[in-house]
Scaffold this motif. Structure first.
Motif, short mmCIF file in Angstrom:
data_model
loop_
_atom_site.label_atom_id
_atom_site.label_comp_id
_atom_site.label_asym_id
_atom_site.label_seq_id
_atom_site.Cartn_x
_atom_site.Cartn_y
_atom_site.Cartn_z
N LEU A 94 -37.93 -43.33 -57.78
CA LEU A 94 -38.78 -43.61 -58.92
C LEU A 94 -39.93 -42.61 -58.95
N PRO A 95 -40.24 -42.03 -60.12
CA PRO A 95 -41.33 -41.06 -60.20
C PRO A 95 -42.68 -41.73 -60.01
N PRO A 96 -43.69 -40.98 -59.56
CA PRO A 96 -45.04 -41.54 -59.46
C PRO A 96 -45.58 -41.85 -60.84
N PRO A 97 -46.64 -42.68 -60.95
CA PRO A 97 -47.20 -42.99 -62.26
C PRO A 97 -47.58 -41.71 -63.01
N GLY A 98 -47.25 -41.68 -64.30
CA GLY A 98 -47.52 -40.48 -65.11
C GLY A 98 -49.00 -40.31 -65.42
N GLN A 99 -49.38 -39.08 -65.69
CA GLN A 99 -50.74 -38.76 -66.08
C GLN A 99 -50.74 -37.97 -67.38
N GLY A 100 -51.75 -38.20 -68.18
CA GLY A 100 -51.92 -37.43 -69.41
C GLY A 100 -52.42 -36.03 -69.12
N LYS A 101 -52.49 -35.21 -70.17
CA LYS A 101 -52.92 -33.82 -70.01
C LYS A 101 -54.34 -33.72 -69.47
N SER A 102 -55.17 -34.72 -69.75
CA SER A 102 -56.56 -34.69 -69.29
C SER A 102 -56.70 -35.20 -67.86
N GLY A 103 -55.59 -35.63 -67.27
CA GLY A 103 -55.64 -36.12 -65.90
C GLY A 103 -55.72 -37.62 -65.78
N GLY A 104 -55.89 -38.35 -66.89
CA GLY A 104 -55.94 -39.80 -66.85
C GLY A 104 -54.55 -40.40 -66.79
N PRO A 110 -49.80 -51.76 -64.58
CA PRO A 110 -50.20 -51.10 -63.32
C PRO A 110 -48.98 -50.82 -62.45
N ALA A 111 -48.97 -49.66 -61.78
CA ALA A 111 -47.89 -49.32 -60.87
C ALA A 111 -47.90 -50.28 -59.68
N GLN A 112 -46.72 -50.73 -59.27
CA GLN A 112 -46.60 -51.69 -58.17
C GLN A 112 -46.28 -51.02 -56.84
N GLY A 113 -46.26 -49.70 -56.82
CA GLY A 113 -45.98 -49.00 -55.58
C GLY A 113 -44.51 -48.86 -55.27
N HIS A 114 -43.64 -49.02 -56.27
CA HIS A 114 -42.20 -48.90 -56.03
C HIS A 114 -41.85 -47.45 -55.73
#
Length: 211
Positions: A94-104, A110-114
């Motif tokens: 599973l990929p890590p939580p995504g981030q927007g172009k500004s870094g947010g 919320p990601a559960q750490g899977h």
């Protein structure tokens, strides 16, 4: 040393075997295969055995793969496939939580750490149940566990355990009656007693000392 490949039939009938002299041999459904397996789940040219100083099996790009029975805890990686009983399971990263172009972080739950998920593959290639995996141990079995298969009598009540720790997943058989199998990654060296699944056919490699 003499080399044999034993075909293990269902139902406890006596297993036949094929002597393997030095060289290369094709296993498959094709008429010209040295070891011909009349099984629709077996590709015409499914696998190749190479017999020399050591013995290797090579998957020839078969549709359903070659699976080896676990004899010890085995580290898996994303994309590996598991056979228990009549079930085919695939470990997916599973990929890590995504981030927007500004870094947010991109908006959402919320990601559960899977780190991984275990996906049941159905006949025809469709996905069935999926089990998201965080750090911890996950029991698989017919009657107990995080993923159960009550209708599959070829699976033991407590069949195997998949352990996740960080970026590593390890699979361990719990002494199941019919074994836990993992798809080989292209080729694998064989040791005497190793058991294989080629389609739905079970084979055992044996090295026999010369008299």
């Amino acid at each position: 040393m003499s080399h044999r490949l034993r075909v293990i039939p269902a139902g406890g009938r006596e297993a036949s075997y094929l002597e393997l002299p030095a060289g290369e041999f094709i296993c498959g459904r094709a008429a010209e295969a040295t070891l011909r397996l009349d099984d629709p789940s077996v590709s015409p040219r499914h696998a190749q055995f190479v017999v020399g100083a050591s013995v290797w099996i090579i998957d020839l790009g078969s549709a359903n793969g070659v699976f080896a029975r676990l004899s010890a805890p085995t580290v898996l990686r994303a994309g590996d496939e598991i056979r228990i009983g009549r079930q085919l399971l695939r470990l997916e990263g599973l990929p890590p939580p995504g981030q927007g172009k500004s870094g947010g972080r991109i908006w959402g739950s919320p990601a559960q750490g899977h780190r991984f998920r275990l996906v049941q593959r159905l006949e025809g290639g469709m996905a069935g149940d999926a089990l998201p995996l965080v750090d911890g141990d996950y029991l698989l079995g017919r009657e107990e566990g995080a993923m159960t298969f009550p209708g599959d009598l070829a699976i033991s009540s407590r069949h195997c355990i998949l352990s996740v720790q960080g970026e590593q997943a390890t699979l361990r058989d719990l002494g199941s009656a019919n074994g836990t199998f993992v798809r080989i990654r292209g080729e694998q060296e064989l040791r005497s007693g190793d058991q294989l699944l080629v389609g739905n056919e079970q084979l055992r490699y044996e090295a026999v000392p010369l008299a």
